[in-house]
Write a protein that holds these residues in place. Structure first.
Motif, PDB file in Angstrom:
ATOM      1  N   HIS A  82      -8.372 -10.218  11.569  1.00  0.00           N
ATOM      2  CA  HIS A  82      -9.506  -9.692  10.809  1.00  0.00           C
ATOM      3  C   HIS A  82      -9.517 -10.319   9.423  1.00  0.00           C
ATOM      4  N   GLU A  83     -10.684 -10.757   8.998  1.00  0.00           N
ATOM      5  CA  GLU A  83     -10.788 -11.501   7.734  1.00  0.00           C
ATOM      6  C   GLU A  83     -10.332 -10.699   6.522  1.00  0.00           C
ATOM      7  N   ASN A  84     -10.349  -9.388   6.582  1.00  0.00           N
ATOM      8  CA  ASN A  84      -9.881  -8.567   5.465  1.00  0.00           C
ATOM      9  C   ASN A  84      -8.381  -8.287   5.506  1.00  0.00           C
ATOM     10  N   HIS A  85      -7.698  -8.814   6.519  1.00  0.00           N
ATOM     11  CA  HIS A  85      -6.275  -8.522   6.676  1.00  0.00           C
ATOM     12  C   HIS A  85      -5.440  -9.785   6.897  1.00  0.00           C
ATOM     13  N   ARG A  86      -5.942 -10.908   6.485  1.00  0.00           N
ATOM     14  CA  ARG A  86      -5.202 -12.157   6.650  1.00  0.00           C
ATOM     15  C   ARG A  86      -4.080 -12.235   5.622  1.00  0.00           C
ATOM     16  N   ASN A  87      -3.120 -13.094   5.884  1.00  0.00           N
ATOM     17  CA  ASN A  87      -1.935 -13.279   5.032  1.00  0.00           C
ATOM     18  C   ASN A  87      -1.050 -12.041   5.006  1.00  0.00           C
ATOM     19  N   ARG A  88      -1.046 -11.294   6.119  1.00  0.00           N
ATOM     20  CA  ARG A  88      -0.181 -10.122   6.240  1.00  0.00           C
ATOM     21  C   ARG A  88       0.780 -10.264   7.423  1.00  0.00           C
ATOM     22  N   LEU A  89       0.942 -11.485   7.910  1.00  0.00           N
ATOM     23  CA  LEU A  89       1.851 -11.825   9.004  1.00  0.00           C
ATOM     24  C   LEU A  89       1.382 -11.312  10.372  1.00  0.00           C
ATOM     25  N   ILE A  90       0.155 -10.873  10.483  1.00  0.00           N
ATOM     26  CA  ILE A  90      -0.365 -10.367  11.755  1.00  0.00           C
ATOM     27  C   ILE A  90      -0.438 -11.481  12.782  1.00  0.00           C
ATOM     28  N   GLY A  91      -0.976 -12.627  12.406  1.00  0.00           N
ATOM     29  CA  GLY A  91      -1.047 -13.766  13.324  1.00  0.00           C
ATOM     30  C   GLY A  91       0.344 -14.218  13.742  1.00  0.00           C
ATOM     31  N   GLN A  92       1.257 -14.236  12.794  1.00  0.00           N
ATOM     32  CA  GLN A  92       2.636 -14.615  13.088  1.00  0.00           C
ATOM     33  C   GLN A  92       3.255 -13.649  14.092  1.00  0.00           C
ATOM     34  N   LYS A  93       3.033 -12.373  13.911  1.00  0.00           N
ATOM     35  CA  LYS A  93       3.581 -11.373  14.834  1.00  0.00           C
ATOM     36  C   LYS A  93       2.996 -11.546  16.232  1.00  0.00           C
ATOM     37  N   LEU A  94       1.714 -11.825  16.319  1.00  0.00           N
ATOM     38  CA  LEU A  94       1.100 -12.057  17.634  1.00  0.00           C
ATOM     39  C   LEU A  94       1.714 -13.282  18.319  1.00  0.00           C
ATOM     40  N   LEU A  95       1.862 -14.375  17.565  1.00  0.00           N
ATOM     41  CA  LEU A  95       2.432 -15.582  18.170  1.00  0.00           C
ATOM     42  C   LEU A  95       3.896 -15.394  18.533  1.00  0.00           C
ATOM     43  N   HIS A  96       4.644 -14.663  17.742  1.00  0.00           N
ATOM     44  CA  HIS A  96       6.052 -14.385  18.090  1.00  0.00           C
ATOM     45  C   HIS A  96       6.130 -13.535  19.351  1.00  0.00           C
ATOM     46  N   TYR A  97       5.241 -12.591  19.495  1.00  0.00           N
ATOM     47  CA  TYR A  97       5.186 -11.762  20.704  1.00  0.00           C
ATOM     48  C   TYR A  97       4.939 -12.651  21.931  1.00  0.00           C
ATOM     49  N   VAL A  98       3.967 -13.546  21.812  1.00  0.00           N
ATOM     50  CA  VAL A  98       3.650 -14.485  22.894  1.00  0.00           C
ATOM     51  C   VAL A  98       4.875 -15.329  23.229  1.00  0.00           C
ATOM     52  N   CYS A 102       6.948 -15.491  26.720  1.00  0.00           N
ATOM     53  CA  CYS A 102       7.062 -16.752  27.467  1.00  0.00           C
ATOM     54  C   CYS A 102       8.528 -17.128  27.692  1.00  0.00           C
ATOM     55  N   LYS A 103       9.369 -16.882  26.713  1.00  0.00           N
ATOM     56  CA  LYS A 103      10.802 -17.123  26.901  1.00  0.00           C
ATOM     57  C   LYS A 103      11.365 -16.211  27.982  1.00  0.00           C
ATOM     58  N   SER A 104      10.901 -14.959  28.016  1.00  0.00           N
ATOM     59  CA  SER A 104      11.439 -13.995  28.980  1.00  0.00           C
ATOM     60  C   SER A 104      11.111 -14.362  30.423  1.00  0.00           C
ATOM     61  N   ILE A 105      10.053 -15.124  30.628  1.00  0.00           N
ATOM     62  CA  ILE A 105       9.701 -15.553  31.990  1.00  0.00           C
ATOM     63  C   ILE A 105      10.090 -17.018  32.224  1.00  0.00           C
ATOM     64  N   HIS A 106      10.850 -17.577  31.289  1.00  0.00           N
ATOM     65  CA  HIS A 106      11.359 -18.953  31.384  1.00  0.00           C
ATOM     66  C   HIS A 106      10.236 -19.982  31.429  1.00  0.00           C
ATOM     67  N   ALA A 107       9.197 -19.747  30.646  1.00  0.00           N
ATOM     68  CA  ALA A 107       8.093 -20.697  30.586  1.00  0.00           C
ATOM     69  C   ALA A 107       8.581 -22.027  30.034  1.00  0.00           C
ATOM     70  N   HIS A 108       7.963 -23.077  30.492  1.00  0.00           N
ATOM     71  CA  HIS A 108       8.307 -24.442  30.077  1.00  0.00           C
ATOM     72  C   HIS A 108       7.785 -24.749  28.671  1.00  0.00           C
ATOM     73  N   LYS A 109       6.569 -24.267  28.367  1.00  0.00           N
ATOM     74  CA  LYS A 109       5.954 -24.554  27.068  1.00  0.00           C
ATOM     75  C   LYS A 109       4.819 -23.571  26.832  1.00  0.00           C
ATOM     76  N   ILE A 110       4.308 -23.611  25.616  1.00  0.00           N
ATOM     77  CA  ILE A 110       3.117 -22.853  25.242  1.00  0.00           C
ATOM     78  C   ILE A 110       2.131 -23.858  24.657  1.00  0.00           C
ATOM     79  N   MET A 111       0.930 -23.828  25.163  1.00  0.00           N
ATOM     80  CA  MET A 111      -0.133 -24.679  24.622  1.00  0.00           C
ATOM     81  C   MET A 111      -1.131 -23.799  23.893  1.00  0.00           C
ATOM     82  N   LEU A 112      -1.734 -24.357  22.862  1.00  0.00           N
ATOM     83  CA  LEU A 112      -2.666 -23.613  22.048  1.00  0.00           C
ATOM     84  C   LEU A 112      -3.796 -24.545  21.653  1.00  0.00           C
ATOM     85  N   LEU A 113      -5.013 -24.092  21.795  1.00  0.00           N
ATOM     86  CA  LEU A 113      -6.169 -24.860  21.359  1.00  0.00           C
ATOM     87  C   LEU A 113      -6.804 -24.177  20.161  1.00  0.00           C
TER      88      LEU A 113
END
Length: 142
Positions: A82-98, A102-113
């Motif tokens: 959300h544009e009013n909540h950027r720079n609060r590590l929310i995006g980082q937390k989402l990507l770390h969750y992903v 992915c590590k837990s299922i032994h994924a080979h890689k993560i791609m992002l567009l």
């Protein structure tokens, strides 16, 4: 808190997506589709929620392949904070969750567009360990 989206999140997801693609005439967030994604074991519509408000979202699709044995790969799309909540590590937390999933299922890689014009987003993705110089993404809209 990060969780999977449910039907009741439709309006707030629409608001977030409108921040991602403000001029989209094709956007149509459906409760039924949110539920379909929720029930699919290889697809995840993740939301970051605080006090009942959705402040971020990301989509993770797990793709099977034959090249690396039984190891799938993840594709991340529609990362938005959300544009009013950027720079609060929310995006980082989402990507770390992903990444942890992915590590837990032994994924080979993560791609992002990411849209080629979203340079601030690219800087963020690179800080999170994604390389924009390894591959070149292509899209064909139908």
């Amino acid at each position: 808190m990060i969780r999977e989206a449910d039907r009741s999140d439709r309006d707030q997801l629409s608001e977030l997506y409108r921040m991602l693609v403000p001029n989209s005439k094709k956007m149509n967030v459906l409760e039924e589709q949110i539920e379909t994604i929720r029930k699919d074991p290889n697809n995840f519509l993740l939301v970051y929620e605080e006090n009942g408000e959705l402040l971020g979202s990301a989509t993770l699709n797990i793709c099977l392949q034959a090249m690396h044995g039984m190891r799938p790969y993840g594709v991340v799309e529609n990362v938005i904070v959300h544009e009013n909540h950027r720079n609060r590590l929310i995006g980082q937390k989402l990507l770390h969750y992903v990444e942890e999933y992915c590590k837990s299922i032994h994924a080979h890689k993560i791609m992002l567009l990411s849209n080629a014009r979203r340079e601030r987003a690219h800087q963020f993705f690179e800080r999170e360990g994604y390389s924009g110089s390894v591959s070149k993404g292509f899209k064909k809209y139908l």
